[in-house]
Motif scaffolding. Structure first.
Motif, PDB file in Angstrom:
ATOM      1  N   GLY A 106       0.834  -1.194   0.000  1.00 28.95           N
ATOM      2  CA  GLY A 106       0.000   0.000   0.000  1.00 28.95           C
ATOM      3  C   GLY A 106       0.862   1.234   0.000  1.00 28.95           C
ATOM      4  O   GLY A 106       2.087   1.166   0.118  1.00 28.95           O
ATOM      5  N   ASP A 107       0.207   2.393  -0.140  1.00 28.32           N
ATOM      6  CA  ASP A 107       0.924   3.644  -0.333  1.00 28.32           C
ATOM      7  C   ASP A 107       0.834   4.545   0.896  1.00 28.32           C
ATOM      8  O   ASP A 107      -0.239   4.711   1.494  1.00 28.32           O
ATOM      9  N   LEU A 108       1.968   5.128   1.242  1.00 29.56           N
ATOM     10  CA  LEU A 108       1.990   6.285   2.124  1.00 29.56           C
ATOM     11  C   LEU A 108       1.907   7.514   1.239  1.00 29.56           C
ATOM     12  O   LEU A 108       2.784   7.735   0.403  1.00 29.56           O
ATOM     13  N   VAL A 109       0.875   8.308   1.382  1.00 23.85           N
ATOM     14  CA  VAL A 109       0.736   9.525   0.586  1.00 23.85           C
ATOM     15  C   VAL A 109       0.484  10.690   1.520  1.00 23.85           C
ATOM     16  O   VAL A 109      -0.058  10.529   2.612  1.00 23.85           O
ATOM     17  N   ASP A 110       0.892  11.872   1.087  1.00 23.08           N
ATOM     18  CA  ASP A 110       0.806  13.046   1.930  1.00 23.08           C
ATOM     19  C   ASP A 110      -0.618  13.269   2.433  1.00 23.08           C
ATOM     20  O   ASP A 110      -1.575  13.252   1.654  1.00 23.08           O
ATOM     21  N   GLY A 111      -0.762  13.454   3.742  1.00 20.99           N
ATOM     22  CA  GLY A 111      -2.058  13.709   4.342  1.00 20.99           C
ATOM     23  C   GLY A 111      -2.810  12.473   4.772  1.00 20.99           C
ATOM     24  O   GLY A 111      -3.808  12.590   5.502  1.00 20.99           O
ATOM     25  N   ARG A 112      -2.366  11.296   4.356  1.00 24.25           N
ATOM     26  CA  ARG A 112      -3.050  10.082   4.791  1.00 24.25           C
ATOM     27  C   ARG A 112      -2.938   9.952   6.305  1.00 24.25           C
ATOM     28  O   ARG A 112      -1.884  10.198   6.892  1.00 24.25           O
ATOM     29  N   VAL A 113      -4.027   9.565   6.933  1.00 26.64           N
ATOM     30  CA  VAL A 113      -4.036   9.377   8.377  1.00 26.64           C
ATOM     31  C   VAL A 113      -4.106   7.883   8.686  1.00 26.64           C
ATOM     32  O   VAL A 113      -5.015   7.180   8.237  1.00 26.64           O
ATOM     33  N   LEU A 114      -3.111   7.422   9.421  1.00 20.29           N
ATOM     34  CA  LEU A 114      -3.049   6.037   9.854  1.00 20.29           C
ATOM     35  C   LEU A 114      -3.474   5.988  11.316  1.00 20.29           C
ATOM     36  O   LEU A 114      -3.121   6.872  12.101  1.00 20.29           O
ATOM     37  N   THR A 115      -4.219   4.955  11.685  1.00 16.09           N
ATOM     38  CA  THR A 115      -4.681   4.825  13.066  1.00 16.09           C
ATOM     39  C   THR A 115      -4.065   3.588  13.698  1.00 16.09           C
ATOM     40  O   THR A 115      -4.029   2.519  13.093  1.00 16.09           O
ATOM     41  N   HIS A 125       4.701  14.022   3.429  1.00 12.63           N
ATOM     42  CA  HIS A 125       5.686  13.745   2.380  1.00 12.63           C
ATOM     43  C   HIS A 125       6.808  14.768   2.494  1.00 12.63           C
ATOM     44  O   HIS A 125       6.584  15.979   2.404  1.00 12.63           O
ATOM     45  N   THR A 126       8.040  14.288   2.710  1.00 13.25           N
ATOM     46  CA  THR A 126       9.194  15.171   2.928  1.00 13.25           C
ATOM     47  C   THR A 126      10.339  14.763   2.003  1.00 13.25           C
ATOM     48  O   THR A 126      11.361  14.234   2.435  1.00 13.25           O
ATOM     49  N   PRO A 127      10.196  14.990   0.699  1.00 11.41           N
ATOM     50  CA  PRO A 127      11.221  14.542  -0.249  1.00 11.41           C
ATOM     51  C   PRO A 127      12.536  15.277  -0.075  1.00 11.41           C
ATOM     52  O   PRO A 127      12.580  16.390   0.436  1.00 11.41           O
ATOM     53  N   GLY A 128      13.596  14.623  -0.535  1.00 11.09           N
ATOM     54  CA  GLY A 128      14.922  15.214  -0.510  1.00 11.09           C
ATOM     55  C   GLY A 128      15.987  14.178  -0.214  1.00 11.09           C
ATOM     56  O   GLY A 128      16.919  14.012  -0.996  1.00 11.09           O
ATOM     57  N   HIS A 129      15.865  13.465   0.916  1.00  6.50           N
ATOM     58  CA  HIS A 129      16.795  12.363   1.183  1.00  6.50           C
ATOM     59  C   HIS A 129      16.578  11.283   0.132  1.00  6.50           C
ATOM     60  O   HIS A 129      17.535  10.718  -0.406  1.00  6.50           O
ATOM     61  N   THR A 130      15.320  10.978  -0.134  1.00  6.54           N
ATOM     62  CA  THR A 130      14.892  10.267  -1.346  1.00  6.54           C
ATOM     63  C   THR A 130      13.624  10.973  -1.821  1.00  6.54           C
ATOM     64  O   THR A 130      13.020  11.750  -1.084  1.00  6.54           O
ATOM     65  N   TRP A 131      13.191  10.685  -3.040  1.00  8.68           N
ATOM     66  CA  TRP A 131      12.010  11.368  -3.568  1.00  8.68           C
ATOM     67  C   TRP A 131      10.748  10.987  -2.809  1.00  8.68           C
ATOM     68  O   TRP A 131       9.817  11.785  -2.709  1.00  8.68           O
ATOM     69  N   GLY A 132      10.701   9.779  -2.292  1.00  9.56           N
ATOM     70  CA  GLY A 132       9.498   9.331  -1.594  1.00  9.56           C
ATOM     71  C   GLY A 132       9.594   9.384  -0.084  1.00  9.56           C
ATOM     72  O   GLY A 132       8.730   8.830   0.607  1.00  9.56           O
ATOM     73  N   SER A 133      10.608  10.034   0.447  1.00  9.08           N
ATOM     74  CA  SER A 133      10.755  10.086   1.905  1.00  9.08           C
ATOM     75  C   SER A 133       9.520  10.701   2.562  1.00  9.08           C
ATOM     76  O   SER A 133       8.989  11.714   2.101  1.00  9.08           O
ATOM     77  N   CYS A 134       9.083  10.064   3.645  1.00  4.90           N
ATOM     78  CA  CYS A 134       7.932  10.547   4.404  1.00  4.90           C
ATOM     79  C   CYS A 134       8.280  10.596   5.884  1.00  4.90           C
ATOM     80  O   CYS A 134       9.093   9.804   6.371  1.00  4.90           O
ATOM     81  N   SER A 135       7.648  11.528   6.579  1.00  5.71           N
ATOM     82  CA  SER A 135       7.691  11.574   8.030  1.00  5.71           C
ATOM     83  C   SER A 135       6.296  11.234   8.549  1.00  5.71           C
ATOM     84  O   SER A 135       5.301  11.423   7.844  1.00  5.71           O
ATOM     85  N   LEU A 136       6.225  10.729   9.763  1.00  4.14           N
ATOM     86  CA  LEU A 136       4.960  10.307  10.361  1.00  4.14           C
ATOM     87  C   LEU A 136       4.754  11.105  11.640  1.00  4.14           C
ATOM     88  O   LEU A 136       5.513  10.954  12.607  1.00  4.14           O
ATOM     89  N   TYR A 137       3.731  11.947  11.653  1.00  3.89           N
ATOM     90  CA  TYR A 137       3.492  12.871  12.757  1.00  3.89           C
ATOM     91  C   TYR A 137       2.354  12.365  13.626  1.00  3.89           C
ATOM     92  O   TYR A 137       1.242  12.135  13.145  1.00  3.89           O
ATOM     93  N   ALA A 138       2.643  12.182  14.920  1.00  9.22           N
ATOM     94  CA  ALA A 138       1.665  11.698  15.889  1.00  9.22           C
ATOM     95  C   ALA A 138       1.407  12.789  16.919  1.00  9.22           C
ATOM     96  O   ALA A 138       2.112  12.874  17.936  1.00  9.22           O
ATOM     97  N   PRO A 139       0.431  13.690  16.688  1.00  8.56           N
ATOM     98  CA  PRO A 139       0.194  14.803  17.614  1.00  8.56           C
ATOM     99  C   PRO A 139      -0.092  14.353  19.042  1.00  8.56           C
ATOM    100  O   PRO A 139       0.354  15.002  20.000  1.00  8.56           O
ATOM    101  N   PHE A 140      -0.825  13.257  19.206  1.00 10.28           N
ATOM    102  CA  PHE A 140      -1.169  12.785  20.551  1.00 10.28           C
ATOM    103  C   PHE A 140       0.083  12.489  21.365  1.00 10.28           C
ATOM    104  O   PHE A 140       0.104  12.680  22.589  1.00 10.28           O
TER     105      PHE A 140
END
Length: 205
Positions: A106-115, A125-140
């Protein structure tokens, strides 16, 4: 009801790209509670990660990017746990260098919310280190999982295939350093840091 928490597993192996190989220690992150967890970056040792899961349900294996040291154990861990492997589509080509016969599920895409364990984790989506690099933000949890995009000391490495220094700096300025300063940064290698601590380490345009 058990508390939601972050657990770190450190695994060791190699990173290979552009004809060079290096020994590396990787942070593998488990996010969840006593019932279920999400794995962030299945690096090197599927059995060690599976042991740390300790019988809990794995909702997914989220790959921050597709460098081989972050994904080499993902297919085996998927077999051991039954969990799908998730990756941003822009890193599928890089993934295929390590696992040509097995695609992500499956795909990690910008704005997708995982529970997981009742909390929301947002894909950035935070490209630069690789084009598809992503960070995962957990506000809680006041936490962000940055893979190799942001470290204690500043931006992740660029200069190899599939990477770009201006792109990673733009991702940091526009996508990560705008998070609350007290957000804990859980990195792909090395110690934690905070968003506030790293603002001074990212160049301004």
């Amino acid at each position: 009801m058990s508390a939601v928490r972050v657990e770190r597993v450190v695994t060791s192996g190699t990173f290979s790209l552009d004809g060079e190989t290096f020994d590396v220690d990787n942070n593998v992150w488990l996010v969840g509670d006593d019932e279920e967890v999400r794995v962030v970056d299945a690096a090197h040792d599927a059995r060690a990660i599976h042991e740390a899961v300790a019988g809990r349900r794995v909702t997914a294996i989220a790959c921050t990017h597709a460098h081989d040291d972050h994904i080499d154990a993902a297919p085996q861990l998927s077999v051991l746990t039954g969990a799908p492997v998730l990756l941003h589509p822009d890193d599928h080509e890089l993934w295929s260098h390590t696992h040509p016969a097995r695609k992500p599920d499956g795909d990690l895409v910008d704005g997708r919310v995982l529970t997981v364990a009742g909390i929301h984790v947002r894909v950035v989506h935070t490209p630069g280190h690789t084009w598809g690099s992503c960070s995962l933000y957990a506000p809680f949890l006041d936490a962000v999982f940055t893979g190799d995009t942001l470290f204690h000391g500043g931006p992740g490495a660029t200069g190899r295939s599939y990477s770009d220094r201006p792109a990673i700096e733009a991702s940091l300025r526009n996508r990560l350093l705008t998070l609350p300063g007290d957000t804990t940064v859980h990195t792909g290698h090395g110690p934690d840091t905070t968003i506030a601590a790293e603002r001074r380490n990212v160049p301004t345009p």
